[in-house]
Write a protein that holds these residues in place. Structure first.
Motif, short mmCIF file in Angstrom:
data_model
loop_
_atom_site.label_atom_id
_atom_site.label_comp_id
_atom_site.label_asym_id
_atom_site.label_seq_id
_atom_site.Cartn_x
_atom_site.Cartn_y
_atom_site.Cartn_z
N ALA A 1 0.85 -1.19 -0.07
CA ALA A 1 0.06 -0.12 -0.26
C ALA A 1 0.85 1.11 -0.03
CB ALA A 1 -1.00 -0.16 1.18
N LYS A 2 0.52 2.41 -0.54
CA LYS A 2 1.12 3.60 -0.78
C LYS A 2 0.00 4.55 -0.62
CE LYS A 2 4.20 6.39 -3.44
NZ LYS A 2 5.02 6.46 -4.98
N THR A 3 0.04 5.49 0.53
CA THR A 3 -1.18 6.44 0.49
C THR A 3 -0.41 7.80 1.00
OG1 THR A 3 -1.33 5.70 2.95
CG2 THR A 3 -2.78 4.56 1.18
N ARG A 4 -1.21 8.71 0.81
CA ARG A 4 -0.80 10.01 1.08
C ARG A 4 -1.14 10.29 2.56
NH1 ARG A 4 -3.41 14.70 2.21
NH2 ARG A 4 -2.44 16.66 1.88
N ALA A 5 -0.06 10.57 3.27
CA ALA A 5 -0.14 11.00 4.88
C ALA A 5 -0.32 12.11 5.15
CB ALA A 5 0.95 10.18 5.56
N ALA A 6 0.26 13.09 4.31
CA ALA A 6 0.07 14.75 4.29
C ALA A 6 0.98 15.23 3.17
CB ALA A 6 1.03 15.19 5.75
N ASP A 7 0.83 16.61 3.06
CA ASP A 7 1.35 17.17 1.84
C ASP A 7 2.87 16.59 2.03
OD1 ASP A 7 -0.82 18.34 1.26
OD2 ASP A 7 -0.55 20.40 1.73
N GLY A 8 3.53 16.10 1.02
CA GLY A 8 4.78 15.98 0.70
C GLY A 8 5.20 14.69 1.64
N VAL A 9 4.17 13.70 2.12
CA VAL A 9 4.72 12.69 2.73
C VAL A 9 3.71 11.39 2.43
CG1 VAL A 9 4.60 11.55 5.27
CG2 VAL A 9 5.04 14.07 5.00
N VAL A 10 4.26 10.47 2.23
CA VAL A 10 3.63 9.18 1.65
C VAL A 10 3.96 8.16 2.68
CG1 VAL A 10 3.47 9.55 -0.74
CG2 VAL A 10 5.43 8.08 0.16
N ALA A 11 2.87 7.38 3.14
CA ALA A 11 3.11 6.15 3.84
C ALA A 11 3.01 5.06 3.31
CB ALA A 11 1.82 6.08 5.02
N LEU A 12 4.09 4.01 3.38
CA LEU A 12 4.17 2.83 2.60
C LEU A 12 3.90 1.57 3.77
CD1 LEU A 12 7.40 3.17 0.80
CD2 LEU A 12 5.16 3.67 -0.04
N THR A 13 3.24 0.59 3.16
CA THR A 13 3.11 -0.53 4.03
C THR A 13 3.83 -1.68 3.24
OG1 THR A 13 0.85 -0.13 4.72
CG2 THR A 13 1.47 -2.35 4.86
N LEU A 14 4.61 -2.42 3.96
CA LEU A 14 5.79 -3.42 3.43
C LEU A 14 5.25 -4.65 4.03
CD1 LEU A 14 9.09 -1.44 3.59
CD2 LEU A 14 7.51 -1.51 1.85
N ALA A 15 5.27 -5.94 3.07
CA ALA A 15 4.88 -7.15 3.72
C ALA A 15 5.70 -8.11 3.03
CB ALA A 15 3.43 -7.51 3.47
N HIS A 16 5.87 -9.54 3.30
CA HIS A 16 6.81 -10.39 2.54
C HIS A 16 5.82 -10.69 1.51
CE1 HIS A 16 8.65 -14.15 1.63
NE2 HIS A 16 9.74 -13.63 2.44
N PRO A 17 6.38 -10.97 0.45
CA PRO A 17 5.50 -11.52 -1.06
C PRO A 17 4.68 -12.77 -0.49
CG PRO A 17 7.74 -10.69 -1.71
CD PRO A 17 7.80 -10.77 -0.04
N GLN A 18 5.17 -13.56 0.33
CA GLN A 18 4.62 -14.71 0.74
C GLN A 18 3.71 -14.83 1.89
OE1 GLN A 18 7.96 -15.33 -0.76
NE2 GLN A 18 6.34 -15.45 -2.51
N GLY A 19 3.48 -13.56 2.16
CA GLY A 19 2.90 -13.34 3.61
C GLY A 19 3.69 -14.03 4.83
N ARG A 20 4.84 -14.20 4.85
CA ARG A 20 5.60 -14.54 5.98
C ARG A 20 5.76 -13.63 7.13
NH1 ARG A 20 10.50 -17.18 2.54
NH2 ARG A 20 9.28 -18.81 1.48
N ARG A 21 5.80 -14.25 8.40
CA ARG A 21 5.95 -13.40 9.50
C ARG A 21 7.20 -12.54 9.64
NH1 ARG A 21 4.25 -13.88 14.98
NH2 ARG A 21 5.54 -12.45 16.51
N LEU A 22 7.29 -11.16 9.78
CA LEU A 22 8.40 -10.26 9.75
C LEU A 22 8.98 -10.42 11.05
CD1 LEU A 22 6.65 -7.44 7.79
CD2 LEU A 22 8.32 -9.35 6.79
N PRO A 23 10.49 -9.79 11.15
CA PRO A 23 11.12 -9.80 12.60
C PRO A 23 10.35 -8.78 13.38
CG PRO A 23 12.76 -9.50 10.75
CD PRO A 23 11.21 -9.68 10.06
N ASP A 24 10.30 -9.10 14.74
CA ASP A 24 9.56 -8.20 15.56
C ASP A 24 10.60 -7.25 16.02
OD1 ASP A 24 7.73 -10.40 16.00
OD2 ASP A 24 8.92 -11.22 17.77
N TRP A 25 9.76 -6.11 16.34
CA TRP A 25 10.42 -4.89 16.72
C TRP A 25 9.83 -4.16 17.75
CZ3 TRP A 25 7.59 -0.22 15.82
CH2 TRP A 25 6.34 -0.34 15.23
N THR A 26 10.67 -2.87 18.47
CA THR A 26 9.96 -2.24 19.56
C THR A 26 9.69 -0.87 19.23
OG1 THR A 26 12.22 -2.13 20.42
CG2 THR A 26 10.96 -4.00 21.36
#
Length: 323
Positions: free
Chosen positions: A20-45
């Motif tokens: 997904a690529k969406t407008r978050a504000a003027d001059g700012v885009v938000a990107l959603t990133l995922a594994h192509p096969q839907g696999r779990r991604l590394p945890d984060w804090t």
């Protein structure tokens, strides 16, 4: 949010798709990133960032600003910087849903420490690492307040999400409220309140000036770009000894420790080469580092147990590293 140099050395080999690529504000885009096969991604804090290697080969560091409990996707936000080095322009103009990028990290140089109360200070795109912190503080029942500064409301990302928190969020666009005196907004130090700030250098410099006499540990900032560290502590060569490899390398005034090690055939994972991303962190066994990064706090600098060889140097004739 971080910005990095052109390098792919810090990547893990994992490849993600832009879902997904969406407008978050003027001059700012938000990107959603995922594994192509839907696999779990590394945890984060909260406070973590990732390296994103674009199809053009450019690597940039971006703060994770989505839901840390979503195991299958990451969210980042990218500010278009017309005077930048091409990374943000590529994201805005070329990257589309379905594009594939490489991943490095996550890493966290800006962790949220436990506290009864928090004051969060964001300037513009500096809101990104603070969003997960706010969610975490709210989840744990801590008292918190956010001061969110920007040029105008239409340039300030994620205002809709933040609106759900009511008056705990103070939105202060400059075109509505005019310049603000940070000292009055921040107030005096409180032993039970930790302050987290992220934003442009001018904002962070003002926050650090106001808090320079505060007790250690109450203020934590994350810099977009490298701070001016002035001249190195020494202008003569020094020696770096690698304890594990049994190797000694001479570092000349016109090269970094990282470059000297790589010239000697020693590969150290790295990315930004500016002392902002933390990828190349190494442990120091002996010696007195000349810290020139924009990551470590005063206590860690004084302890001298780690350093970032992309920018930091030695105060003495010799450093011994755990490499």
């Amino acid at each position: 949010m971080f910005t990095g140099m052109d390098s792919t050395a810090g990547t893990s080999g994992v490849r993600l798709a832009v879902t997904a690529k969406t407008r978050a504000a003027d001059g700012v885009v938000a990107l959603t990133l995922a594994h192509p096969q839907g696999r779990r991604l590394p945890d984060w804090t909260p406070g973590a960032h990732i390296d994103v290697v674009l199809p053009s080969g450019i690597t940039r560091q971006y703060s994770l600003c989505g839901d840390r409990w979503d195991a299958c996707s990451y969210r980042i936000a990218v500010l278009h910087e017309p005077r930048g080095r091409g990374g943000s322009a590529y994201v805005h103009d070329e990257l589309t849903e379905g594009s594939i990028v490489a991943l490095g990290g996550p890493r966290n140089n800006f962790p949220l420490a436990p506290s009864d109360k928090y004051l969060f200070i964001a300037g513009g795109i500096g809101i990104t690492p603070l969003l997960p912190m706010i969610r975490q503080a709210d989840l744990l029942g801590a008292e918190w307040k956010l001061l969110y500064l920007g040029r105008s409301r239409n340039t300030m990302a994620f205002l809709g999400e933040l609106a759900t928190y009511g008056d705990r969020v103070a939105v202060m666009p400059k075109d509505e409220s005019g310049p603000r005196r940070l000292g009055e907004l921040i107030g005096d130090p409180q032993a039970d309140t930790k302050v987290y700030a992220c934003g442009p250098q001018r904002l962070l410099a003002a926050v650090e000036r106001h808090c320079r006499d505060w007790p250690a540990g109450l203020l934590r900032v994350e810099h977009f770009a490298a701070k001016d560290q002035g001249a190195p502590a020494r202008s003569t060569p020094f020696e770096v000894e690698l304890a594990q490899a049994g190797l000694r390398v001479t570092v000349h005034p016109d090269q970094s420790i990282l470059d000297a090690l790589q010239n000697a055939g020693v590969n150290v994972l790295n990315s930004c080469r500016e002392g902002t991303c933390g990828t190349c962190e190494v442990s120091v066994l002996q010696g007195d580092p000349d810290h020139r990064d924009s990551i470590l706090g005063d206590a860690d600098r004084a302890a001298g147990r780690c350093m970032f060889p992309c920018v930091s140097r030695s105060r003495g004739d010799r450093l011994v590293l755990d490499l």
